[in-house]
Design an enzyme around this catalytic site. Structure first.
Site, PDB file in Angstrom:
ATOM      1  N   VAL A  41       0.851  -1.186   0.000  1.00  0.00           N
ATOM      2  CA  VAL A  41       0.000   0.000   0.000  1.00  0.00           C
ATOM      3  C   VAL A  41       0.887   1.235   0.000  1.00  0.00           C
ATOM      4  CG1 VAL A  41      -1.722   1.323   1.291  1.00  0.00           C
ATOM      5  CG2 VAL A  41      -1.882  -1.164   1.234  1.00  0.00           C
ATOM      6  N   ALA A  61       4.529   4.266   2.764  1.00  0.00           N
ATOM      7  CA  ALA A  61       4.057   3.008   2.171  1.00  0.00           C
ATOM      8  C   ALA A  61       4.246   1.895   3.195  1.00  0.00           C
ATOM      9  CB  ALA A  61       4.846   2.677   0.904  1.00  0.00           C
ATOM     10  N   LYS A  62       3.661   0.776   2.958  1.00  0.00           N
ATOM     11  CA  LYS A  62       3.886  -0.404   3.806  1.00  0.00           C
ATOM     12  C   LYS A  62       3.489  -1.642   3.030  1.00  0.00           C
ATOM     13  CE  LYS A  62       5.350  -1.013   8.064  1.00  0.00           C
ATOM     14  NZ  LYS A  62       6.261  -0.118   8.824  1.00  0.00           N
ATOM     15  N   GLY A  63       4.069  -2.764   3.412  1.00  0.00           N
ATOM     16  CA  GLY A  63       3.694  -4.015   2.777  1.00  0.00           C
ATOM     17  C   GLY A  63       3.543  -5.094   3.823  1.00  0.00           C
ATOM     18  N   ASP A  79      10.606  -4.847   8.513  1.00  0.00           N
ATOM     19  CA  ASP A  79       9.674  -4.547   9.601  1.00  0.00           C
ATOM     20  C   ASP A  79       9.497  -5.869  10.357  1.00  0.00           C
ATOM     21  OD1 ASP A  79       7.706  -2.316  10.572  1.00  0.00           O
ATOM     22  OD2 ASP A  79       6.447  -4.093  10.494  1.00  0.00           O
TER      23      ASP A  79
END
Ligand code: NAD
Length: 432
Positions: free
Chosen positions: A72, A117-119, A158
């Site tokens: 995202v 952003a992040k996944g 992360d």
């Protein structure tokens, strides 16, 4: 403005996540306080771009298992988007969207030229065997190839991912484009163009913030005690750095249990205990020089500084009034929910909010990206010096905003972050 994002909730894929609703509620609170333009606020509630992919993996026993992966990108306004990749059993689209939104505010308060952003992949990394994690990572990279790039979206470690994960992403991406492209990820091994000090950066930044808070509150580190939830990258380095400045770490927890020793836990010994080959789960549980305590007791253990460094929404209406710390330093993203925040506002607990407290990681990720693009590497002294400078500057900016507007620290940090992104959106204008 409603806490709900725009659009029909029934067809909105994010709103089933309490973490996403929490991020929207924070945005709504700050938007009201700073009179944010309603149109801009609406744009900021929904991520710019979200991709859900299925990731088929050949398992060690010959079966094919299919995992669900997400990427995202909350905002592309300020530059490439930037954010970690999380492997966790219950990760979902809304959680990733919330984490991406927080990354936007974090990059903004650190003045980094990135959007958030992040996944995530819904998988318990502890259950992966042999080459499964590598195959999962490479196939996921391949599936999201079209929306990542060194000038588009840059991943980092992360929860549940590490340097090795980043090395696989780097290699997979480079094989696709046909040349070595280290700037596609940060937090990779130093020998592949990683930045010295990146692994320790988040924990170091947490402790720079704690030191600043102590100075403001007149607390000497030698008289202080700490409780840390999470003993992974952020938690363990935070413990090490706390010990270096003289703070006694008296209790620590991980996903398997919690331990306490009021005389102080020897962190070097605990790290050695966790790293032992026979400690397959890499857990603190069973460490002989501390007593086991119930997980529910960990966060309410009396201490000078409490550091949640594991996961989101662990401080809630259930336990907020029971916290017995003077400083709450949020190493994890989103550990305190808005109801708990309201309770803390009525106490003298000094909150160092996540988007400031754990921003050391993305700051050194930025240094890594710059070095890879320039093909010129810094030494660790330079990295740590710049990190400290940036963290202290951001801490001061947040405190100045808090004092000027009579805000709590979280609202002040959000205010700075949201205002910066909004200003940039306004200056760029709405296309077409
Ligand atoms: P990690 O996977 O290295 O460690 C996570 C730790 O949390 C482990 O010790 C795990 O056992 C523990 N944990 C998991 N579930 C738990 C539970 N229910 N109760 C208690 N402990 C639990 O992850 P990390 O990189 O250290 O990330 C931790 C947090 O910090 C996350 O919120 C992440 O988003 C945030 N963060 C990480 C970075 C970074 O650079 N790694 C940067 C900024 C923010």
């Amino acid at each position: 403005m409603s806490a709900m994002p725009p659009g029909n909730p029934a067809s909105n894929p994010f709103v089933s996540s309490p973490t996403y609703l929490m991020a929207c509620q924070q945005l709504r609170n700050v938007a009201r306080e700073i009179n944010l333009d309603a149109g801009v606020a609406e744009r900021l509630m929904l991520p710019k771009r979200s991709l859900i992919v299925s990731v088929p993996v050949r398992m060690e026993d010959g079966r094919t298992e299919v995992f669900v992966g997400y990427r995202v990108q909350h905002s592309l306004t300020s530059g490439a988007s930037k954010g970690g990749l999380r492997y966790a059993k219950n990760v979902d689209l809304g959680e990733v969207a919330a984490l991406a939104m927080w990354m936007s505010w974090k990059c903004a308060i650190m003045n980094l030229p990135f959007g958030g952003a992040k996944g995530g992949i819904a998988v318990d990394p502890a259950e992966l065997k042999g080459g499964e994690k590598e195959r999962l990572t490479r196939r996921f990279t391949d599936e999201i190839q079209n929306i990542i790039g060194p000038r588009v979206d840059v991943m980092a470690p992360d929860m549940g991912t590490d340097e090795q994960t980043m090395a696989w992403i780097y290699d997979t991406y480079s094989m696709k484009v046909g040349y070595a492209c280290p700037e596609i990820v940060t937090g990779k091994p130093v020998e592949l163009g990683g930045c010295v000090g990146r692994k320790e950066a988040t924990g170091r930044g947490v402790v720079y913030c704690i030191s600043e808070a102590f100075a403001e509150l007149g607390i000497s580190p030698e008289s202080a005690t700490a409780v840390v939830q999470g003993f992974g990258n952020v938690g363990s380095v935070t413990c090490e750095e706390l010990v270096k400045i003289g703070v006694k770490v008296i209790a620590v927890g991980d996903r398997y249990g919690s331990i306490r020793n009021d005389r102080g836990i020897d962190i070097a010994k605990l790290i050695a205990y966790v790293s032992r080959k026979e400690n397959e789960k890499k857990t603190i549980v069973g460490y002989p020089e501390a007593e086991a305590i119930a997980d529910a007791e960990l966060l309410t253990t009396p201490c000078t500084v409490l550091v949640p460094a594991a996961m989101e929404r662990v401080i809630t209406v259930e336990n907020a009034a029971k916290l017995r710390c003077r400083v709450l330093a949020e190493g994890a993203n989103g550990p305190t929910d808005p109801e708990a925040d309201a309770i803390l506002a009525g106490t003298d607990i000094f909150v160092i909010p996540d988007i400031l407290c754990n921003a050391g990681g993305v700051t050194v990720s930025y240094f890594e990206w710059v070095q890879d693009l320039a093909q010129f590497m810094w030494d660790e002294e330079e990295v740590n010096l710049q990190l400290k400078k940036q963290m202290l500057r951001a801490f001061k900016r947040v405190r100045d905003e808090a004092k000027a507007r009579k805000f709590g620290n979280r609202l002040a940090a959000l205010s700075l972050g949201v205002q910066k992104v909004s200003r940039e959106k306004a200056r760029r204008g709405l296309y077409p």
